[in-house]
Write an enzyme that holds these catalytic residues in place. Structure first.
Site, short mmCIF file in Angstrom:
data_model
loop_
_atom_site.label_atom_id
_atom_site.label_comp_id
_atom_site.label_asym_id
_atom_site.label_seq_id
_atom_site.Cartn_x
_atom_site.Cartn_y
_atom_site.Cartn_z
N ASN A 31 0.78 -1.08 0.06
CA ASN A 31 0.01 0.06 0.15
C ASN A 31 0.92 1.19 0.00
O ASN A 31 1.60 1.68 1.12
CB ASN A 31 -0.81 -0.04 1.17
N TRP A 32 1.02 1.96 -1.22
CA TRP A 32 1.86 3.12 -1.24
C TRP A 32 1.21 4.39 -0.39
O TRP A 32 2.09 5.34 -0.51
CB TRP A 32 2.30 3.37 -2.69
N LYS A 33 -0.02 4.36 -0.17
CA LYS A 33 -0.65 5.55 0.43
C LYS A 33 -0.36 6.48 -0.44
O LYS A 33 -0.38 6.56 -1.73
CB LYS A 33 -0.06 5.62 1.78
N HIS A 115 -9.45 1.34 5.53
CA HIS A 115 -8.14 1.52 6.19
C HIS A 115 -8.19 2.56 7.42
O HIS A 115 -8.86 3.57 7.17
CB HIS A 115 -7.23 2.13 5.06
N GLU A 117 -6.45 5.24 8.10
CA GLU A 117 -6.21 6.23 7.80
C GLU A 117 -7.40 6.80 6.97
O GLU A 117 -7.61 8.38 7.33
CB GLU A 117 -5.08 6.67 6.84
N GLU A 187 -4.95 -4.63 11.22
CA GLU A 187 -3.96 -3.81 11.22
C GLU A 187 -4.15 -2.99 12.30
O GLU A 187 -4.97 -1.91 12.51
CB GLU A 187 -3.87 -2.82 10.03
N GLY A 193 2.82 2.38 10.67
CA GLY A 193 3.79 3.44 10.48
C GLY A 193 4.59 3.73 11.83
O GLY A 193 5.10 4.88 11.75
N SER A 237 3.87 -2.21 10.19
CA SER A 237 5.02 -1.97 10.41
C SER A 237 5.67 -3.61 9.92
O SER A 237 6.64 -3.88 10.61
CB SER A 237 5.77 -1.71 11.85
N GLY A 258 2.95 -1.25 4.28
CA GLY A 258 2.74 0.01 3.85
C GLY A 258 4.20 0.64 3.63
O GLY A 258 4.65 0.49 2.40
N GLY A 259 4.63 1.36 4.44
CA GLY A 259 6.00 1.94 4.14
C GLY A 259 7.28 1.18 3.34
O GLY A 259 7.94 1.71 2.57
#
Ligand code: PGA
Length: 274
Positions: A31-33, A115, A117, A187, A193, A237, A258-259
């Site tokens: 997931n590049w957000k 999600h 966010e 999650e 993150g 993470s 994610g990151g």
């Protein structure tokens, strides 16, 4: 490639090379957000074609404007997803909205819904998520439904009831639109993150709870047949250093990254982790 083929590792001609392995193969989604530019996406996909053509069961959710770039890489055994969809199903005067059908038209075969966010920053809860999921299923997109508790909920012991309430949002949709595969990503919000990951025990315990609760919900709406299609992923993470321990967990069917999905080498190492 349809959404089921994309998730399940069919090749581009629709031949299922992974029949029988499905239950042991893990799904790795990135997931590049809201990160990256045209050039970064192209470079990542070029690296994936050069080094990762053998990978299966992987999927990437780039920011939606870049979905069109994935067309040139359609021979990759990788599925592409969106990060959210509009609640509106049909074209019309909905300024700023991007429909599930448009995302599918650009090559998405799945989308994240719920999600944390989106729940936090876009205030997407309850009815919104239900309408998004319905719109996604109707446009032929599979849904990766994200659930997770806040740290305070975990600390007060309210994490199971929080996840149960979030899962119940989707049950109404399944009563009308049954996907070929149910994918739930657990999650914990405090692990996203932050560099903190839930302990292996916490992940295993929650994934088993997610599957049990989902199965019970499916039985209640007389959709027991779908119980075998449930996949539970973990996100929060995930890095190359913890991926292999997570992937060994009972009941874990994949990871949502994610990151660490932003850099090809890190994502590739996670895909290779066993
Ligand atoms: P993270 O994000 O891997 O950067 O913690 C996971 C996610 O939000 O899906």
């Amino acid at each position: 490639m349809n959404e089921y083929a994309a998730f399940c590792g069919y090749d581009v001609n629709g031949v299922d090379y992974f029949d029988g392995l499905r239950n042991v193969m893990k799904l790795i989604l990135g997931n590049w957000k809201m990160n990256g530019r045209h050039q970064d996406v192209e470079q990542f996909l070029t690296q994936l074609s050069d080094h990762g053509a053998h990978l299966t069961q992987i999927g990437l959710a780039f920011p939606s404007p870049y979905l069109a770039l994935t067309r040139a890489f359609s021979r990759l055994n990788c599925s592409f997803g969106a990060q959210s969809v509009s609640v509106f199903e049909h074209d019309g005067a909905f300024t700023g909205e991007v429909s599930a059908a448009m995302l599918a038209d650009l090559g998405a075969t799945w989308t994240l819904i719920g999600h944390s966010e989106r729940r936090q920053y876009a205030k997407e809860t309850g009815e919104v998520l239900v309408n998004q999921a319905r719109a996604a299923y109707r446009a032929g997109l599979n849904v990766v439904f994200c659930v997770g508790e806040h740290l305070a909920e975990r600390q007060s012991g309210g994490h199971f009831s929080c996840i149960e309430a979030q899962l119940s949002e989707l049950v109404a949709v399944w009563a009308e639109e049954m996907p070929k595969e149910i994918v739930i990503a657990y999650e914990p919000i405090w692990a996203i993150g932050t560099g903190l990951t839930a302990s292996l025990e916490e992940v295993e315990e929650m994934l088993s709870f997610v599957k049990r609760t989902t199965r019970a919900a499916l039985k209640n709406i007389n959709k027991e047949d779908a119980c075998d299609s449930i996949r539970a992923l973990y996100g929060g993470s995930v890095k190359k250093d913890n991926a292999s321990a997570l992937l060994k967990l009972d009941g874990l069917d994949g990871l949502l990254v994610g990151g660490a999905s932003l850099k090809f080498d890190e994502f590739y190492a996670i895909c290779l982790a066993r």
